[in-house]
Motif scaffolding. Structure first.
Motif, PDB file in Angstrom:
ATOM      1  N   ALA A 420       0.820  -1.217   0.000  1.00  0.00           N
ATOM      2  CA  ALA A 420       0.000   0.000   0.000  1.00  0.00           C
ATOM      3  C   ALA A 420       0.848   1.259   0.000  1.00  0.00           C
ATOM      4  N   ASN A 421       2.072   1.151   0.520  1.00  0.00           N
ATOM      5  CA  ASN A 421       2.949   2.315   0.581  1.00  0.00           C
ATOM      6  C   ASN A 421       4.065   2.277  -0.463  1.00  0.00           C
ATOM      7  N   GLY A 422       3.915   1.368  -1.431  1.00  0.00           N
ATOM      8  CA  GLY A 422       4.822   1.347  -2.567  1.00  0.00           C
ATOM      9  C   GLY A 422       6.143   0.645  -2.334  1.00  0.00           C
ATOM     10  N   PHE A 423       6.207  -0.271  -1.356  1.00  0.00           N
ATOM     11  CA  PHE A 423       7.449  -0.980  -1.065  1.00  0.00           C
ATOM     12  C   PHE A 423       7.363  -2.431  -1.510  1.00  0.00           C
ATOM     13  N   ASP A 424       8.463  -2.936  -2.027  1.00  0.00           N
ATOM     14  CA  ASP A 424       8.555  -4.321  -2.474  1.00  0.00           C
ATOM     15  C   ASP A 424       8.719  -5.231  -1.259  1.00  0.00           C
ATOM     16  N   THR A 425       7.995  -6.339  -1.256  1.00  0.00           N
ATOM     17  CA  THR A 425       8.092  -7.283  -0.128  1.00  0.00           C
ATOM     18  C   THR A 425       9.232  -8.272  -0.296  1.00  0.00           C
ATOM     19  N   SER A 426       9.926  -8.219  -1.418  1.00  0.00           N
ATOM     20  CA  SER A 426      11.014  -9.177  -1.651  1.00  0.00           C
ATOM     21  C   SER A 426      12.198  -8.940  -0.727  1.00  0.00           C
ATOM     22  N   SER A 427      12.295  -7.730  -0.143  1.00  0.00           N
ATOM     23  CA  SER A 427      13.457  -7.415   0.698  1.00  0.00           C
ATOM     24  C   SER A 427      13.573  -8.359   1.883  1.00  0.00           C
ATOM     25  N   TYR A 428      12.439  -8.827   2.419  1.00  0.00           N
ATOM     26  CA  TYR A 428      12.487  -9.714   3.582  1.00  0.00           C
ATOM     27  C   TYR A 428      12.100 -11.149   3.253  1.00  0.00           C
ATOM     28  N   SER A 429      12.130 -11.499   1.971  1.00  0.00           N
ATOM     29  CA  SER A 429      11.859 -12.870   1.554  1.00  0.00           C
ATOM     30  C   SER A 429      13.177 -13.564   1.222  1.00  0.00           C
ATOM     31  N   PRO A 430      13.465 -14.716   1.845  1.00  0.00           N
ATOM     32  CA  PRO A 430      14.726 -15.415   1.561  1.00  0.00           C
ATOM     33  C   PRO A 430      14.848 -15.747   0.092  1.00  0.00           C
ATOM     34  N   ASN A 431      16.076 -15.736  -0.415  1.00  0.00           N
ATOM     35  CA  ASN A 431      16.304 -16.067  -1.831  1.00  0.00           C
ATOM     36  C   ASN A 431      15.930 -17.509  -2.117  1.00  0.00           C
TER      37      ASN A 431
END
Length: 431
Positions: A420-431
């Protein structure tokens, strides 16, 4: 390890007083509260009060941190003479001294600066002003910081969120009598400081270069301006090779079902004005999948600068501490809490999980919002995700588990707020 354990808000204290009184006197149905009971119950929880004035008075933290000075302004003490009778040498920050005349190669690639004793200077000789200063002879002194090979460039190094720098970066430590963490060991841990005084009042974790996860009770109705500091380690010096960074707050988001009366759903997000610079000592933590529950007995870690013991005699930690805490099964935790002054009818809300319960090893006052992280993936990766947020507990260092906000239950809400605030959730998802 570290003796940290953040407690609840003042409102929770009041609620607990009323509730405990009702349980003990339900047959009599008295309308008044015993002042002695109030005195006893108010010792249960922490300094993080909903009352702003009390919060300012109690959460002093590391308010006297020295102002960072550029490395170039550091002047070696050229006249230093070893009191042990050894040859002359200069006291300089460790990163201005070649650790060995043969260690730094032509391309300036090397692994680190060896071992540093946190207790050096108490009885040892020679003595420099600070344990991060080393006695360095003239041939090894450099005018600019020596830079070890960055962590992500090292062979077989995992990348992405949640990578713990086991033992710390730059150097390994010895003499860690108070369970100090290594420099940069938990690079996602951030400090929340009042902007006008730099007083520490809570902890948080970086989940995105611009987003911090913390406890709602830390910032609920907070009227003072505060800042986020990432990359901090020893709060009483700026002699570390890599400096901390500070950011101002743009927005805070409290979980809609957070209840200040009992701290259920104790989740909050902080959005800062500019992204933190990710690197060896500043990085993001991974988050678990929705409804993920850590296995009972899993050893997880909480990190921060909370007090060593509960009460006025306690002192805040100068160096970041790490607390190893076993996960406690929900019903077992509830039964242990019922055996305390909370009483036999206490019901632990499902938005909490529990950890700890080992005498002398605990989180404590000032650790509100601190991350509880548990290992995931291959052990060789040293990767962690955040399973809990320090919420409340009974005393400090007691053999009773503490309650942590259950991050696995809030993952979907966190994702929604990020998007909702325009941030990607991949930053805290393990590779």
């Amino acid at each position: 390890m570290m003796s940290l354990k953040a407690k609840d808000t003042l409102t929770i204290i009041v609620l607990t007083i009323v509730w405990t009184k009702a349980l003990s006197q339900q047959q009599q149905q008295e309308q008044s509260i015993d002042p002695d009971l109030i005195s006893k119950v108010t010792t249960l929880f922490s300094d993080t009060s909903n009352n702003q004035q009390i919060r300012q008075q109690l959460n002093r933290g590391f308010g006297h941190v020295v102002t960072p000075v550029p490395i170039g302004d550091t002047e070696p003490s050229t006249n230093f003479q070893s009191i042990s009778g050894r040859s002359q040498c200069n006291c300089v920050p460790y990163h201005l001294c070649d650790p060995s005349t043969n260690m730094v190669t032509e391309d300036r690639a090397f692994d680190g600066f060896g071992l540093i004793n946190l207790r050096f200077g108490r009885d040892d000789d020679p003595v420099c002003d600070h344990f991060l200063d080393v006695c360095c002879d003239g041939a090894r002194v450099h005018n600019e910081s020596l830079v070890p090979t960055p962590q992500e460039e090292r062979p077989n190094r995992a990348r992405g969120c949640g990578i713990r720098n086991l033992g710390g970066i730059d150097f390994n430590i010895t003499g860690a009598e108070d369970n100090e963490a290594g420099f940069g060991e938990f690079p996602w841990t951030v400090a929340l400081l009042f902007a006008d005084t730099s007083n520490y009042f809570c902890t948080g974790s970086l989940i995105h270069p611009r987003v911090v996860l913390t406890a709602a009770h830390c910032i609920y109705n907070l009227t003072n301006k505060f800042i986020v500091r990432a990359g901090e380690w020893d709060t009483q010096t700026t002699k570390e090779r890599l400096p901390y960074e500070e950011r101002e707050i743009v927005m805070t988001i409290i979980h809609p079902n957070f209840n200040i009366g009992n701290a259920i759903n104790d989740f909050a997000l902080i959005i800062v004005n500019n992204p933190f610079t990710l690197g060896d000592h500043i990085n993001v933590i991974c988050l678990p999948l929705q409804n993920d529950v850590p296995r009972e007995g899993t050893i997880c870690y909480s990190s921060g600068w909370g007090k060593d013991v509960f009460g006025a005699e306690g002192r805040f930690s100068a160096i970041m501490k790490r607390v190893p805490l076993p996960i406690v099964e929900f019903n077992s935790c509830q039964n242990q809490l019922r055996a305390t002054r909370l009483g036999s009818r206490f019901a632990l809300h499902r938005s909490f999980l529990c950890a700890g319960g080992q005498l002398g090893i605990d989180t404590c006052v000032g650790d509100g919002g601190a991350p509880l992280v548990c290992g995931i993936g291959l052990p060789s990766e040293n990767r962690y995700h955040q399973s809990g947020i320090v919420a409340w507990g009974i005393g400090c260092k007691d053999a009773i588990p503490a309650a942590y906000a259950h991050v696995g239950l809030a993952r979907s809400w966190i994702d929604e707020q990020m998007l909702a605030n325009g941030f990607d959730t991949s930053s805290y998802s393990p590779n």
